[in-house]
Enzyme design. Structure first.
Site, short mmCIF file in Angstrom:
data_model
loop_
_atom_site.label_atom_id
_atom_site.label_comp_id
_atom_site.label_asym_id
_atom_site.label_seq_id
_atom_site.Cartn_x
_atom_site.Cartn_y
_atom_site.Cartn_z
CG HIS A 146 -1.82 -1.19 1.24
ND1 HIS A 146 -1.44 -2.38 1.80
CD2 HIS A 146 -3.04 -1.40 0.70
CE1 HIS A 146 -2.40 -3.27 1.63
NE2 HIS A 146 -3.39 -2.71 0.96
CG HIS A 155 -4.89 -4.26 -3.96
ND1 HIS A 155 -3.80 -3.51 -3.60
CD2 HIS A 155 -5.45 -4.68 -2.79
CE1 HIS A 155 -3.71 -3.47 -2.27
NE2 HIS A 155 -4.70 -4.16 -1.76
CG HIS A 284 -8.80 1.74 -1.07
ND1 HIS A 284 -7.77 1.93 -0.17
CD2 HIS A 284 -9.01 0.39 -1.12
CE1 HIS A 284 -7.37 0.75 0.29
NE2 HIS A 284 -8.11 -0.20 -0.27
CG HIS A 288 -10.41 -0.87 3.52
ND1 HIS A 288 -10.35 -2.22 3.74
CD2 HIS A 288 -9.92 -0.67 2.27
CE1 HIS A 288 -9.84 -2.82 2.67
NE2 HIS A 288 -9.57 -1.90 1.76
CG PHE A 305 -4.07 -2.68 5.27
CD1 PHE A 305 -5.17 -2.53 4.45
CD2 PHE A 305 -3.14 -1.66 5.32
CE1 PHE A 305 -5.34 -1.37 3.70
CE2 PHE A 305 -3.31 -0.51 4.58
CZ PHE A 305 -4.41 -0.36 3.77
CG HIS A 318 -9.40 -3.98 -3.31
ND1 HIS A 318 -8.41 -3.10 -3.66
CD2 HIS A 318 -9.52 -3.92 -1.97
CE1 HIS A 318 -7.94 -2.53 -2.55
NE2 HIS A 318 -8.59 -3.02 -1.51
CU1 C2O Z 1 -4.94 -3.90 0.31
CU2 C2O Z 1 -8.17 -2.16 0.23
O1 C2O Z 1 -6.45 -2.81 0.71
#
Ligand code: C2O
Length: 544
Positions: A146, A155, A284, A288, A305, A318
């Site tokens: 990240h 990702h 994003h 989360h 995470f 994602h």
């Molecule tokens: Cu690897 Cu949305 O995080």
């Protein structure tokens, strides 16, 4: 007595060895991230800094298959059929049954199988929470996917293999994930998709925020309160998309910045601080934040995470991030945009399990064209709403005089300012570049060397021309530059120093202060933090 080496020769030797050292260092630095030595796994951890001391340890060590590792090639993994990812809120009963079946089978595999749900979740945990130190470097420099240009390709690969495994478990080579269309403020994508909500299904997860059950609209910034009215939330969501995708027109602004082999994100300096892109930092991270259950330790699952991908909704979340990468590249006004092309980006290596349980080594560059991987997205029905969003300007004249009168300081680029404490709020007057804007460039504000504890959720708002901004200042306007959110993570990386960038030229034009020499920037922390500091502000032009 031995002859002494003449001092001039000695000097030459010294210079030579310094040059050699610099050359060696430069070589070491200029290398793409490598896959780690998978036999050197360590416990991943996440800790909470406040309240009762708490560190959770996660064993995210990946099972090592008997079969040797293979290298990805388009030849071996030629797509035979298209996998078309559709919006989750439009999924029909047949698809929902299918994806549930696939996850049921995945959950039934033993943990020692790389295709198992546990191993799949651990891939994320181990490469985000310090499961493996980087290979070839002294000490413990955790691999972190990240906060940098690694975010999007890593990702994408993760979803690619995850989807192939699910498809192969149900014998359907066209099986595709769904995307959670949270940016859709028109047809219902902006809620937790119904398909994920019935309890006791294979795609349900208990540790989710109970306050965002549908039809609650999910905010796209962690600074947007859940109890805003729907119309306010929608405008803020559109502006968050607009500011972090549309005006983020350079690879660095959208995808994130440089990370090379050996870079240590917990030990950065202003010059080499990591940089997450707009897509990661804002929208994003907000998902989360909002999906994680804040009544559990560390907002499990989605809120940190280490546990995020234990929730099947992660993969739908994602998919949308991945879809937006496509939209950003090809479907925005002004024509095609360009990914990074630095060799250390293109050749960054990652490792995943394929549908046969083998470990596969992949390169970032092979993920840049999703169609080559056989993955397609059904077009979002309401992308145009945020693409064409017109953030209204709240102000129309420069606030610099007003700010000066109330004692707001000038702040320039690091390192002249020392360390500045943000507290709950910090305003400064910042000079714009004096030269004319080169064509094909954008004007960018950098918040330099923003430093934060790594194990607490962070939400920082940035405004221009609003010295009086506070936590409840509306964020649907042209004065809003964006939110910076950080997801809590590992206890082994105690702090994180990062640079945060926002395109600012579009905002200034909309307000009508594009000809001013200086502007007022205000940072607002919407949660209370032990310490949030930074080193300086810089406004400059950056190439597209
Ligand atoms: Cu690897 Cu949305 O995080």
């Amino acid at each position: 007595m031995e002859d002494a080496i003449p001092s001039s020769k000695m000097h030459g030797l010294l210079v030579f060895s310094i040059i050699l050292t610099i050359a060696v260092l430069a070589r070491v630095q200029a290398a793409p991230v490598q896959i780690p030595d998978l036999s050197r796994c360590q416990l991943s951890s996440a800790s909470a800094p406040r309240g009762p001391p708490l560190t959770l340890y996660f064993n995210c060590c990946l099972p090592i298959p008997k079969q040797p590792m293979v290298d990805f090639s388009f030849h071996t993994y030629t797509p035979t059929v298209r996998r078309v990812r559709r919006p989750a809120h439009t999924a029909n009963a047949e698809y929902i049954a299918k994806i549930n079946k696939a996850y049921q089978l995945m959950r039934a595999l033993p943990d020692t199988d790389g295709r198992s749900f546990k191993a799949q979740a651990d891939i994320h945990c181990s490469f985000c929470n310090g499961g493996y130190p980087q290979k070839g470097f002294q000490g413990d420099i955790p691999l972190q996917v990240h906060f940098s240009w690694l975010f999007l390709p890593w990702h994408r690969w993760y979803l690619y293999f995850h989807e192939r495994i699910l498809g192969s478990l149900i014998g359907d080579p066209s099986f595709a994930l769904v995307y959670w269309n949270w940016d859709d403020q028109k047809t219902g994508g902006n809620q937790v998709p119904e398909m994920f909500t019935p309890a006791n299904t294979a795609i349900y997860e208990e540790k989710r925020n109970k306050n965002i059950q549908p039809p609650v609209i999910v905010p796209l910034a962690a600074s947007t309160p859940l109890n805003d009215s729907n119309s306010v939330k929608i405008d803020k969501n559109l502006n968050n998309m607009y500011q972090s995708v549309v005006t983020a027109s350079t690879a660095t602004l959208f995808m994130g910045g440089i990370v090379r082999a050996g870079d240590d994100l917990s030990n950065a300096s202003v010059v080499n601080a990591p940089l997450g892109g707009g897509i990661e930092n804002g929208v994003h991270n907000a998902i989360h934040f909002y999906v994680g259950d804040s009544t559990t330790q560390l907002s499990q699952d989605m809120g940190n995470f280490a546990t995020a991908s234990r929730d099947p909704i992660f993969y739908a979340h994602h998919s949308n991030v991945d879809r937006l990468w496509e939209v950003w590249r090809y479907n925005l006004p002004g024509g095609e945009r360009f990914d990074h092309n630095d060799p250390d980006f293109l050749n960054a290596q990652f490792v995943f399990y394929d549908e046969r349980g083998r470990m596969v080594r992949v390169l970032a560059k092979d993920a840049l064209d999703s169609k080559k991987l056989g993955v397609y997205y059904q077009k979002g029905e309401s992308d145009d709403l945020w693409i064409n969003y017109n953030p209204p300007a709240f102000t129309s004249v420069s606030a610099v005089a007003e700010a000066l009168a109330s004692g707001v300081p000038y702040i320039g680029a690091a390192p002249l300012n020392g360390t500045i404490n943000i507290g709950t709020k910090f305003s400064a007057i910042v000079k714009r570049p004096t030269e004319k804007k080169p064509s094909n460039s954008v004007e960018v504000l950098t918040i330099q060397g923003l430093e934060t504890v790594r194990d607490e959720f962070v939400a920082l708002l940035a405004f221009v021309n609003l010295p009086d901004a506070g936590p409840s200042t509306p964020t649907h306007t042209a004065e809003y530059l964006g939110t910076f959110n950080i997801i809590a993570a590992t206890g082994r990386t105690k702090k994180l120093m990062t640079n945060v960038k926002y395109e600012i030229g579009d905002n200034l034009r909309r307000i009508g202060i594009q000809d001013e020499d200086e502007v007022v920037i205000t940072l607002v922390a919407t949660k209370s933090y032990p310490a949030l500091t930074f080193q300086g502000f810089d406004i400059d032009y950056e190439d597209k």
